[in-house]
Design an enzyme around this catalytic site. Structure first.
Site, mmCIF file in Angstrom:
data_model
loop_
_atom_site.group_PDB
_atom_site.id
_atom_site.type_symbol
_atom_site.label_atom_id
_atom_site.label_comp_id
_atom_site.label_asym_id
_atom_site.label_seq_id
_atom_site.Cartn_x
_atom_site.Cartn_y
_atom_site.Cartn_z
ATOM 1 N N SER A 47 20.767 -0.193 100.093
ATOM 2 C CA SER A 47 21.726 0.301 99.099
ATOM 3 C C SER A 47 22.602 1.460 99.571
ATOM 4 O O SER A 47 23.546 1.823 98.866
ATOM 5 C CB SER A 47 20.997 0.733 97.828
ATOM 6 N N LYS A 52 26.175 0.767 99.529
ATOM 7 C CA LYS A 52 26.970 0.817 98.294
ATOM 8 C C LYS A 52 27.957 1.990 98.310
ATOM 9 O O LYS A 52 29.037 1.916 97.719
ATOM 10 C CB LYS A 52 26.044 0.896 97.073
ATOM 11 N N TYR A 71 27.121 -9.504 99.630
ATOM 12 C CA TYR A 71 26.286 -8.354 99.261
ATOM 13 C C TYR A 71 25.011 -8.313 100.119
ATOM 14 O O TYR A 71 24.636 -7.264 100.652
ATOM 15 C CB TYR A 71 25.961 -8.437 97.754
ATOM 16 N N TYR A 83 18.798 5.959 92.172
ATOM 17 C CA TYR A 83 18.148 5.097 91.178
ATOM 18 C C TYR A 83 17.945 5.851 89.861
ATOM 19 O O TYR A 83 18.721 6.758 89.536
ATOM 20 C CB TYR A 83 16.827 4.532 91.721
ATOM 21 N N VAL A 115 16.367 0.950 99.737
ATOM 22 C CA VAL A 115 14.949 0.566 99.794
ATOM 23 C C VAL A 115 14.447 0.362 101.229
ATOM 24 O O VAL A 115 13.268 0.127 101.436
ATOM 25 C CB VAL A 115 14.633 -0.675 98.925
HETATM 26 N N1 GLU Z 1 19.479 -5.350 98.868
HETATM 27 C C1 GLU Z 1 18.652 -4.673 97.927
HETATM 28 C C2 GLU Z 1 18.616 -5.400 96.614
HETATM 29 O O1 GLU Z 1 19.593 -5.870 96.163
HETATM 30 C C3 GLU Z 1 19.184 -3.293 97.786
HETATM 31 C C4 GLU Z 1 18.303 -2.492 96.939
HETATM 32 C C5 GLU Z 1 18.333 -1.048 97.273
HETATM 33 O O2 GLU Z 1 18.341 -0.625 98.425
HETATM 34 O O3 GLU Z 1 18.319 -0.301 96.288
HETATM 35 O O4 GLU Z 1 17.586 -5.538 96.000
#
Ligand code: GLU
Length: 306
Positions: A63, A66, A191, A242, A260
């Protein structure tokens, strides 16, 4: 500031936390990584880089990507970036990163660009703007980090696709509200690819330098307007870790984005960008040792944004 000495002290403080969590296993390929790893890097605004531990070992950015997809959409929108904010909000969600619950009540508009639903909208926009969202991201990250060897990790992307029902559900649900411009399979594929990119703490700290330089790249050219960099930092602070963003601001006091894979990037505007990595996560998905390290860094230096 003797960054090297500070990082060594921070690493010593964080080491006891390294195994106090669980490596993500909902994407099976991520589970292969040893929980023992720990690295931290700082890139200051003049381009000097310092690191300790496994700071040059690549890991799955997940993430953290992002942050960069949002920046790239803003940079590619040539001042017309406000349109992305018609399609995604900028409030903390208070729900897990892959939650569906708010989407129905809020008409398919995700709360912010850093939960999965919001990131899917940003990736969708990037796909429209570039025609190939994930490759554009990879090139962008290679350029900003100065590391031409950055690559996707096919095993992670495949593993995520295989276990991607939740993200597919989010994308289909938003499509039903008319909040995707491209077909769902293409959006989720890009993604997953963008999340699978492997980078080290060094690469991420250097690549995120424009956030500390108020939108300027390392060579002085402008990637983003200062107000755009400010906005990304603001959304990182309020939504980047988060449903623990409040707790993280309380402890660390910096704009940050976690993933994650166990990485966390953090920004001290006007000074430097940090990246810490340790794969074992707390229940919310943030690296336990990573958060402890950043907490200690701002305690030692007094450099939180507060
Ligand atoms: N690729 C992970 C998902 O979509 C990213 C989650 C993350 O790092 O928060 O679940």
């Amino acid at each position: 500031m003797d960054y090297q000495a500070v990082l060594e002290e921070v690493a010593a403080h964080a080491r006891p936390y390294v195994r106090q969590g669980r490596v993500a296993d909902y994407i099976p390929a991520l589970e292969q990584v040893s929980a023992d790893r720990f690295g931290i890097a700082v890139a200051d605004i003049n381009g000097d880089v310092y690191g300790v531990g496994d700071w040059e070992t690549p890991f799955s950015v997940q993430s953290i990507s992002k942050t960069f997809s949002l920046a790239l959409v803003m940079a590619q929108s040539h001042g017309g970036h406000d349109s992305i904010w018609q399609r995604v909000g900028r409030e903390p969600s208070g729900t897990p990163f892959n939650s569906l619950v708010q989407l129905e009540a809020e008409n398919g508009i995700p709360r912010n660009p850093f939960i999965n639903a919001g990131a899917l909208v940003v990736t969708d926009r990037l796909q429209t703007l570039t025609g190939d969202a994930s490759t554009s991201m990879l090139h962008f990250l290679r350029e900003e980090s100065g590391n031409e060897d950055l690559a996707f990790d096919q095993a992670v992307a495949d593993s995520e696709a295989e276990h991607g029902d939740r993200n597919a559900a989010l994308a289909h649900f938003m499509a039903s509200f008319g909040n995707l411009e491209n077909p769902v399979p293409s959006v989720i594929e890009h993604y997953f690819w963008q999340c699978s990119i492997e980078m080290s703490c060094r690469d991420l700290a250097v690549a995120g330098g424009f956030l500390a330089r108020h939108g300027l790249r390392a060579d002085g050219s402008r990637l983003l307007e200062a107000r755009e960099a400010k906005r990304i930092n603001a959304v990182m602070l309020t939504c980047g870790t988060y449903d623990a963003a409040g707790e993280f601001a309380y402890r660390v006091g910096l704009p940050a984005k976690s993933g994650v894979g166990g990485g966390i990037i953090a920004v001290i505007p006007g000074r430097c960008t940090l990246c810490v990595w340790s794969p074992a996560l707390d229940a919310r998905g943030n690296s336990v040792a990573g958060a402890a390290a950043l907490d200690h860094f701002t305690t030692l230096t007094g450099w939180s944004v507060f």
